[in-house]
Design a protein around this motif. Structure first.
Motif, PDB file in Angstrom:
ATOM      1  N   THR A   1       0.842  -1.193   0.000  1.00 52.21           N
ATOM      2  CA  THR A   1       0.000   0.000   0.000  1.00 52.21           C
ATOM      3  C   THR A   1       0.881   1.247   0.000  1.00 52.21           C
ATOM      4  OG1 THR A   1      -0.075   0.184   2.403  1.00 52.21           O
ATOM      5  CG2 THR A   1      -1.771  -1.203   1.355  1.00 52.21           C
ATOM      6  N   GLU A   2       0.267   2.386  -0.259  1.00 49.55           N
ATOM      7  CA  GLU A   2       1.019   3.642  -0.246  1.00 49.55           C
ATOM      8  C   GLU A   2       1.594   3.925   1.134  1.00 49.55           C
ATOM      9  OE1 GLU A   2      -0.882   7.061  -1.973  1.00 49.55           O
ATOM     10  OE2 GLU A   2      -1.662   5.857  -3.639  1.00 49.55           O
ATOM     11  N   SER A   3       0.840   3.633   2.184  1.00 55.59           N
ATOM     12  CA  SER A   3       1.350   3.888   3.543  1.00 55.59           C
ATOM     13  C   SER A   3       2.488   2.937   3.886  1.00 55.59           C
ATOM     14  CB  SER A   3       0.227   3.808   4.581  1.00 55.59           C
ATOM     15  OG  SER A   3      -0.337   2.532   4.618  1.00 55.59           O
ATOM     16  N   GLU A   4       2.407   1.686   3.450  1.00 59.97           N
ATOM     17  CA  GLU A   4       3.517   0.750   3.677  1.00 59.97           C
ATOM     18  C   GLU A   4       4.753   1.198   2.909  1.00 59.97           C
ATOM     19  OE1 GLU A   4       1.080  -3.421   4.326  1.00 59.97           O
ATOM     20  OE2 GLU A   4       1.367  -2.656   2.289  1.00 59.97           O
ATOM     21  N   ALA A   5       4.558   1.617   1.662  1.00 61.73           N
ATOM     22  CA  ALA A   5       5.674   2.089   0.847  1.00 61.73           C
ATOM     23  C   ALA A   5       6.327   3.315   1.487  1.00 61.73           C
ATOM     24  CB  ALA A   5       5.196   2.406  -0.570  1.00 61.73           C
ATOM     25  N   ALA A   6       5.521   4.222   2.031  1.00 65.15           N
ATOM     26  CA  ALA A   6       6.060   5.409   2.699  1.00 65.15           C
ATOM     27  C   ALA A   6       6.862   5.017   3.936  1.00 65.15           C
ATOM     28  CB  ALA A   6       4.931   6.367   3.077  1.00 65.15           C
ATOM     29  N   PHE A   7       6.352   4.063   4.711  1.00 65.14           N
ATOM     30  CA  PHE A   7       7.079   3.589   5.894  1.00 65.14           C
ATOM     31  C   PHE A   7       8.435   3.006   5.492  1.00 65.14           C
ATOM     32  CE2 PHE A   7       8.362  -0.086   8.415  1.00 65.14           C
ATOM     33  CZ  PHE A   7       8.595   0.521   9.639  1.00 65.14           C
ATOM     34  N   TYR A   8       8.442   2.120   4.498  1.00 65.51           N
ATOM     35  CA  TYR A   8       9.695   1.491   4.083  1.00 65.51           C
ATOM     36  C   TYR A   8      10.666   2.505   3.496  1.00 65.51           C
ATOM     37  CZ  TYR A   8       7.587  -3.072   4.934  1.00 65.51           C
ATOM     38  OH  TYR A   8       6.998  -4.163   5.519  1.00 65.51           O
ATOM     39  N   GLU A   9      10.141   3.482   2.768  1.00 66.24           N
ATOM     40  CA  GLU A   9      11.024   4.507   2.193  1.00 66.24           C
ATOM     41  C   GLU A   9      11.691   5.326   3.284  1.00 66.24           C
ATOM     42  OE1 GLU A   9      12.419   8.227   0.748  1.00 66.24           O
ATOM     43  OE2 GLU A   9      10.443   8.143   1.690  1.00 66.24           O
ATOM     44  N   LYS A  10      10.980   5.617   4.369  1.00 72.61           N
ATOM     45  CA  LYS A  10      11.582   6.345   5.493  1.00 72.61           C
ATOM     46  C   LYS A  10      12.697   5.523   6.133  1.00 72.61           C
ATOM     47  CE  LYS A  10       7.700   9.299   6.812  1.00 72.61           C
ATOM     48  NZ  LYS A  10       8.244  10.517   6.285  1.00 72.61           N
ATOM     49  N   GLU A  11      12.510   4.211   6.203  1.00 71.63           N
ATOM     50  CA  GLU A  11      13.560   3.334   6.729  1.00 71.63           C
ATOM     51  C   GLU A  11      14.790   3.362   5.815  1.00 71.63           C
ATOM     52  OE1 GLU A  11      13.478   1.378   9.755  1.00 71.63           O
ATOM     53  OE2 GLU A  11      11.909   2.875  10.049  1.00 71.63           O
ATOM     54  N   LEU A  12      14.566   3.393   4.511  1.00 75.79           N
ATOM     55  CA  LEU A  12      15.675   3.490   3.564  1.00 75.79           C
ATOM     56  C   LEU A  12      16.411   4.817   3.721  1.00 75.79           C
ATOM     57  CD1 LEU A  12      14.030   1.965   0.353  1.00 75.79           C
ATOM     58  CD2 LEU A  12      15.511   0.826   2.013  1.00 75.79           C
ATOM     59  N   ASP A  13      15.664   5.882   4.023  1.00 74.46           N
ATOM     60  CA  ASP A  13      16.279   7.189   4.283  1.00 74.46           C
ATOM     61  C   ASP A  13      17.273   7.125   5.437  1.00 74.46           C
ATOM     62  OD1 ASP A  13      14.935   8.576   2.291  1.00 74.46           O
ATOM     63  OD2 ASP A  13      13.413   9.398   3.636  1.00 74.46           O
ATOM     64  N   LEU A  14      17.028   6.212   6.376  1.00 75.17           N
ATOM     65  CA  LEU A  14      17.894   6.060   7.550  1.00 75.17           C
ATOM     66  C   LEU A  14      19.095   5.165   7.273  1.00 75.17           C
ATOM     67  CD1 LEU A  14      15.079   5.595  10.223  1.00 75.17           C
ATOM     68  CD2 LEU A  14      16.414   7.673   9.746  1.00 75.17           C
ATOM     69  N   GLY A  15      19.255   4.739   6.020  1.00 76.08           N
ATOM     70  CA  GLY A  15      20.405   3.918   5.652  1.00 76.08           C
ATOM     71  C   GLY A  15      20.156   2.428   5.726  1.00 76.08           C
ATOM     72  N   LYS A  16      18.936   2.034   5.994  1.00 79.80           N
ATOM     73  CA  LYS A  16      18.613   0.615   6.081  1.00 79.80           C
ATOM     74  C   LYS A  16      18.355   0.048   4.693  1.00 79.80           C
ATOM     75  CE  LYS A  16      16.874   1.243  10.715  1.00 79.80           C
ATOM     76  NZ  LYS A  16      15.712   1.184  11.610  1.00 79.80           N
ATOM     77  N   VAL A  17      18.217  -1.272   4.622  1.00 82.04           N
ATOM     78  CA  VAL A  17      18.004  -1.968   3.362  1.00 82.04           C
ATOM     79  C   VAL A  17      16.703  -2.757   3.475  1.00 82.04           C
ATOM     80  CG1 VAL A  17      18.961  -3.676   1.754  1.00 82.04           C
ATOM     81  CG2 VAL A  17      20.503  -2.164   3.036  1.00 82.04           C
ATOM     82  N   LEU A  18      15.947  -2.773   2.409  1.00 82.45           N
ATOM     83  CA  LEU A  18      14.685  -3.500   2.360  1.00 82.45           C
ATOM     84  C   LEU A  18      14.866  -4.767   1.521  1.00 82.45           C
ATOM     85  CD1 LEU A  18      11.624  -3.593   2.991  1.00 82.45           C
ATOM     86  CD2 LEU A  18      11.272  -2.246   0.916  1.00 82.45           C
ATOM     87  N   VAL A  19      14.477  -5.903   2.097  1.00 83.03           N
ATOM     88  CA  VAL A  19      14.482  -7.183   1.367  1.00 83.03           C
ATOM     89  C   VAL A  19      13.023  -7.592   1.215  1.00 83.03           C
ATOM     90  CG1 VAL A  19      15.225  -9.583   1.376  1.00 83.03           C
ATOM     91  CG2 VAL A  19      16.698  -7.820   2.404  1.00 83.03           C
ATOM     92  N   ILE A  20      12.637  -7.866  -0.027  1.00 85.20           N
ATOM     93  CA  ILE A  20      11.259  -8.263  -0.333  1.00 85.20           C
ATOM     94  C   ILE A  20      11.317  -9.604  -1.047  1.00 85.20           C
ATOM     95  CG2 ILE A  20       9.177  -7.710  -1.654  1.00 85.20           C
ATOM     96  CD1 ILE A  20      10.060  -4.736  -1.463  1.00 85.20           C
ATOM     97  N   ALA A  21      10.404 -10.494  -0.667  1.00 91.76           N
ATOM     98  CA  ALA A  21      10.289 -11.785  -1.346  1.00 91.76           C
ATOM     99  C   ALA A  21       8.822 -12.012  -1.660  1.00 91.76           C
ATOM    100  CB  ALA A  21      10.818 -12.901  -0.450  1.00 91.76           C
ATOM    101  N   ARG A  22       8.599 -12.571  -2.824  1.00 89.57           N
ATOM    102  CA  ARG A  22       7.215 -12.907  -3.184  1.00 89.57           C
ATOM    103  C   ARG A  22       7.211 -14.232  -3.923  1.00 89.57           C
ATOM    104  NH1 ARG A  22       5.494  -8.909  -8.149  1.00 89.57           N
ATOM    105  NH2 ARG A  22       7.059  -9.657  -9.582  1.00 89.57           N
ATOM    106  N   LYS A  23       6.171 -14.984  -3.688  1.00 83.90           N
ATOM    107  CA  LYS A  23       5.975 -16.239  -4.414  1.00 83.90           C
ATOM    108  C   LYS A  23       5.408 -15.896  -5.782  1.00 83.90           C
ATOM    109  CE  LYS A  23       6.925 -19.492  -1.347  1.00 83.90           C
ATOM    110  NZ  LYS A  23       7.954 -20.467  -1.531  1.00 83.90           N
ATOM    111  N   PRO A  24       5.832 -16.602  -6.799  1.00 86.25           N
ATOM    112  CA  PRO A  24       5.260 -16.326  -8.124  1.00 86.25           C
ATOM    113  C   PRO A  24       3.776 -16.648  -8.144  1.00 86.25           C
ATOM    114  CG  PRO A  24       6.813 -18.181  -8.208  1.00 86.25           C
ATOM    115  CD  PRO A  24       6.810 -17.652  -6.810  1.00 86.25           C
ATOM    116  N   ASP A  25       3.042 -15.934  -8.989  1.00 83.71           N
ATOM    117  CA  ASP A  25       1.593 -16.144  -9.091  1.00 83.71           C
ATOM    118  C   ASP A  25       1.257 -17.518  -9.612  1.00 83.71           C
ATOM    119  OD1 ASP A  25       1.098 -13.573  -8.177  1.00 83.71           O
ATOM    120  OD2 ASP A  25       1.220 -12.737 -10.198  1.00 83.71           O
TER     121      ASP A  25
END
Length: 114
Positions: free
Chosen positions: A90-114
């Motif tokens: 969601t937009e709010s989740e994306a905003a939260f994760y982007e703020k974490e990236l601003d702090l120098g952190k790294v985001l790892v995302i995994a998804r199962k194929p459809d």
């Protein structure tokens, strides 16, 4: 890890070393390299971590043509939020994760194929 839906997961880690470890854990859990993404605020850092971790970056296939073109004209923060949202967050989740990236952190995302 945080569950986004029954097929997508995201984890914020402190640095590239932790991102590589997390990707290895995801590989061991059965995720394929093409279903794991890493994202850092700095594009070059994202490239380095993705290469070291055997993971992907969020690109044209995930974003779609229109979002990818729009990202050429966006600030880095707007671009990051759009990339995160392109994986089903969601937009709010994306905003939260982007703020974490601003702090120098790294985001790892995994998804199962459809």
């Amino acid at each position: 890890m945080s569950t986004i839906d029954s097929k997508s997961y995201a984890k914020v880690v402190q640095n590239g070393v932790h991102a590589v470890e997390t990707v290895k854990e995801l590989h061991a859990a059965g995720y394929a390299a093409e279903d794991i993404y890493v994202l850092a605020h700095d594009q070059e850092r994202s490239d380095r971590i993705a290469d070291a971790a055997d993971a992907n970056e969020i690109g044209l296939q995930e974003e779609g043509v229109f979002t990818a073109i729009a990202n050429l004209f966006r600030s880095r923060g707007d671009e990051l939020r759009a990339k995160i949202a392109s994986l089903g967050f969601t937009e709010s989740e994306a905003a939260f994760y982007e703020k974490e990236l601003d702090l120098g952190k790294v985001l790892v995302i995994a998804r199962k194929p459809d």
